[in-house]
Each structure stands twice: as structure tokens, then as C-alpha cells.
Design a protein around this motif. Structure first.
Motif, PDB file in Angstrom:
ATOM      1  N   THR A  88      -1.374   0.211  -6.600  1.00 14.22           N
ATOM      2  CA  THR A  88      -2.230  -0.166  -5.474  1.00 14.22           C
ATOM      3  C   THR A  88      -2.211   0.962  -4.460  1.00 14.22           C
ATOM      4  O   THR A  88      -1.142   1.413  -4.051  1.00 14.22           O
ATOM      5  CB  THR A  88      -1.724  -1.466  -4.823  1.00 14.22           C
ATOM      6  OG1 THR A  88      -1.707  -2.491  -5.823  1.00 14.22           O
ATOM      7  CG2 THR A  88      -2.623  -1.892  -3.688  1.00 14.22           C
ATOM      8  N   ALA A  89      -3.383   1.396  -4.085  1.00 17.61           N
ATOM      9  CA  ALA A  89      -3.475   2.490  -3.115  1.00 17.61           C
ATOM     10  C   ALA A  89      -3.275   1.958  -1.702  1.00 17.61           C
ATOM     11  O   ALA A  89      -3.565   0.804  -1.403  1.00 17.61           O
ATOM     12  CB  ALA A  89      -4.833   3.169  -3.229  1.00 17.61           C
ATOM     13  N   ARG A  90      -2.756   2.831  -0.860  1.00 16.69           N
ATOM     14  CA  ARG A  90      -2.716   2.541   0.578  1.00 16.69           C
ATOM     15  C   ARG A  90      -3.218   3.785   1.303  1.00 16.69           C
ATOM     16  O   ARG A  90      -3.178   4.886   0.757  1.00 16.69           O
ATOM     17  CB  ARG A  90      -1.317   2.131   1.018  1.00 16.69           C
ATOM     18  CG  ARG A  90      -0.255   3.142   0.765  1.00 16.69           C
ATOM     19  CD  ARG A  90       1.084   2.612   1.299  1.00 16.69           C
ATOM     20  NE  ARG A  90       1.971   3.715   1.503  1.00 16.69           N
ATOM     21  CZ  ARG A  90       2.959   4.027   0.685  1.00 16.69           C
ATOM     22  NH1 ARG A  90       3.181   3.291  -0.372  1.00 16.69           N
ATOM     23  NH2 ARG A  90       3.714   5.069   0.918  1.00 16.69           N
ATOM     24  N   ILE A  91      -3.692   3.598   2.499  1.00 22.25           N
ATOM     25  CA  ILE A  91      -4.277   4.700   3.256  1.00 22.25           C
ATOM     26  C   ILE A  91      -3.168   5.504   3.938  1.00 22.25           C
ATOM     27  O   ILE A  91      -2.330   4.951   4.639  1.00 22.25           O
ATOM     28  CB  ILE A  91      -5.288   4.186   4.297  1.00 22.25           C
ATOM     29  CG1 ILE A  91      -6.373   3.358   3.610  1.00 22.25           C
ATOM     30  CG2 ILE A  91      -5.899   5.351   5.071  1.00 22.25           C
ATOM     31  CD1 ILE A  91      -7.150   4.100   2.545  1.00 22.25           C
ATOM     32  N   GLU A  92      -3.177   6.812   3.700  1.00 19.64           N
ATOM     33  CA  GLU A  92      -2.263   7.745   4.356  1.00 19.64           C
ATOM     34  C   GLU A  92      -3.100   8.903   4.882  1.00 19.64           C
ATOM     35  O   GLU A  92      -3.806   9.542   4.106  1.00 19.64           O
ATOM     36  CB  GLU A  92      -1.215   8.276   3.369  1.00 19.64           C
ATOM     37  CG  GLU A  92      -0.268   7.224   2.846  1.00 19.64           C
ATOM     38  CD  GLU A  92       0.709   7.785   1.823  1.00 19.64           C
ATOM     39  OE1 GLU A  92       0.674   8.998   1.535  1.00 19.64           O
ATOM     40  OE2 GLU A  92       1.498   6.992   1.305  1.00 19.64           O
ATOM     41  N   ARG A  93      -3.036   9.153   6.167  1.00 18.04           N
ATOM     42  CA  ARG A  93      -3.813  10.225   6.804  1.00 18.04           C
ATOM     43  C   ARG A  93      -5.297  10.141   6.454  1.00 18.04           C
ATOM     44  O   ARG A  93      -5.954  11.140   6.182  1.00 18.04           O
ATOM     45  CB  ARG A  93      -3.252  11.595   6.435  1.00 18.04           C
ATOM     46  CG  ARG A  93      -1.879  11.842   7.056  1.00 18.04           C
ATOM     47  CD  ARG A  93      -1.327  13.128   6.580  1.00 18.04           C
ATOM     48  NE  ARG A  93      -1.012  12.931   5.168  1.00 18.04           N
ATOM     49  CZ  ARG A  93       0.088  13.334   4.574  1.00 18.04           C
ATOM     50  NH1 ARG A  93       0.963  14.017   5.224  1.00 18.04           N
ATOM     51  NH2 ARG A  93       0.318  13.081   3.317  1.00 18.04           N
ATOM     52  N   GLY A  94      -5.805   8.918   6.396  1.00 19.20           N
ATOM     53  CA  GLY A  94      -7.223   8.702   6.178  1.00 19.20           C
ATOM     54  C   GLY A  94      -7.672   8.730   4.728  1.00 19.20           C
ATOM     55  O   GLY A  94      -8.852   8.542   4.445  1.00 19.20           O
ATOM     56  N   LEU A  95      -6.752   8.957   3.775  1.00 18.34           N
ATOM     57  CA  LEU A  95      -7.119   9.021   2.354  1.00 18.34           C
ATOM     58  C   LEU A  95      -6.299   8.014   1.555  1.00 18.34           C
ATOM     59  O   LEU A  95      -5.140   7.769   1.866  1.00 18.34           O
ATOM     60  CB  LEU A  95      -6.869  10.422   1.786  1.00 18.34           C
ATOM     61  CG  LEU A  95      -7.743  11.542   2.332  1.00 18.34           C
ATOM     62  CD1 LEU A  95      -7.242  12.888   1.816  1.00 18.34           C
ATOM     63  CD2 LEU A  95      -9.192  11.321   1.939  1.00 18.34           C
ATOM     64  N   PRO A  96      -6.898   7.440   0.486  1.00 19.04           N
ATOM     65  CA  PRO A  96      -6.114   6.550  -0.360  1.00 19.04           C
ATOM     66  C   PRO A  96      -5.021   7.336  -1.084  1.00 19.04           C
ATOM     67  O   PRO A  96      -5.260   8.431  -1.585  1.00 19.04           O
ATOM     68  CB  PRO A  96      -7.123   5.995  -1.366  1.00 19.04           C
ATOM     69  CG  PRO A  96      -8.450   6.503  -0.984  1.00 19.04           C
ATOM     70  CD  PRO A  96      -8.277   7.548   0.057  1.00 19.04           C
ATOM     71  N   SER A  97      -3.828   6.772  -1.119  1.00 15.98           N
ATOM     72  CA  SER A  97      -2.705   7.386  -1.824  1.00 15.98           C
ATOM     73  C   SER A  97      -2.087   6.353  -2.744  1.00 15.98           C
ATOM     74  O   SER A  97      -1.985   5.176  -2.401  1.00 15.98           O
ATOM     75  CB  SER A  97      -1.653   7.885  -0.845  1.00 15.98           C
ATOM     76  OG  SER A  97      -2.165   8.948  -0.089  1.00 15.98           O
TER      77      SER A  97
END
Length: 113
Positions: A88-97
Motif C-alpha cells: 500500500t502506497a503512502r504519500i511522502e514529499r508529495g509522491l506515492p511511496s
């Protein structure tokens, strides 16, 4: 005769992701059907950061939906390597990670006699 273990360790998967730079990112769309897009992928911290073009896939992945990142490299048939990172992606610095993903990988060179 036992089948050889073709899986790659975490450092080899991270190196593969770095070499590929582009990956297919797949998720289920709003209608439940699978959908995919190409993304720039940057490895790091046991996962990767995705630069997806704006659109439905980027919004679905950013919403926390399960996603798969698929990378492969094939300098020759006997050197094919691939990995699928599922999570599952989460947002880091405006981008999905995608971090802490379940990884399935293979390296055909390990099957050489």
C-alpha cells in the motif's frame, strides 16, 4: 532434483529497481478492474518512490489502495531479472511511496548450470 532458488535478496532488488528507473504500476480501478501505468521509480529505504502521471491511477494509488510495482531487466535471456513489489502506497514529499512491500523476485542467472 530440487529446483534452484531464483529469488533475489533485498540489495539485488534495490539495484534492479535503480537500474530500471521505469516500472509498471498496477492497481484496481474504481470499477474494480485492474489498471496500470508507467511510472518513474526511485529505490530507497526498502521500497521505492513513484512519479506517476496525473490521472486515475495516480489518484487511486495515492488514496492508499493496494498496488504492485513491476520491474524487469533482460540483457540476455539467461540474465533476465524481475521483481514485483506489492503493498500500500503512502504519500511522502508529495509522491506515492511503497515501503515494506512484499517482494517476489527472480534472477535467471541463478538457474545456470
Amino acid at each position: 532434483m530440487a529446483r534452484p532458488d531464483l529469488s533475489m535478496g533485498a540489495p539485488a532488488v534495490e539495484a534492479l529497481v535503480a537500474r530500471c528507473a521505469t516500472a509498471a504500476v498496477a492497481t484496481a480501478g474504481a470499477d474494480g478492474y485492474p489498471t496500470a501505468a508507467l511510472a518513474v521509480v526511485v529505490p530507497g529505504d526498502g521500497g521505492c518512490t513513484l512519479a506517476l502521471p496525473d490521472g486515475p491511477i495516480a489518484r487511486t494509488v495515492a488514496s492508499g489502495a493496494p498496488a504492485c510495482v513491476v520491474v524487469d531487466d533482460w540483457p540476455s535471456y539467461h540474465q533476465i531479472q524481475g521483481a514485483i513489489l506489492r503493498g500500500t502506497a503512502r504519500i511522502e514529499r508529495g509522491l506515492p511511496s511503497l515501503r515494506g512491500a512484499t517482494v517476489t523476485s527472480f534472477d535467471f542467472a541463478k538457474a545456470a548450470p
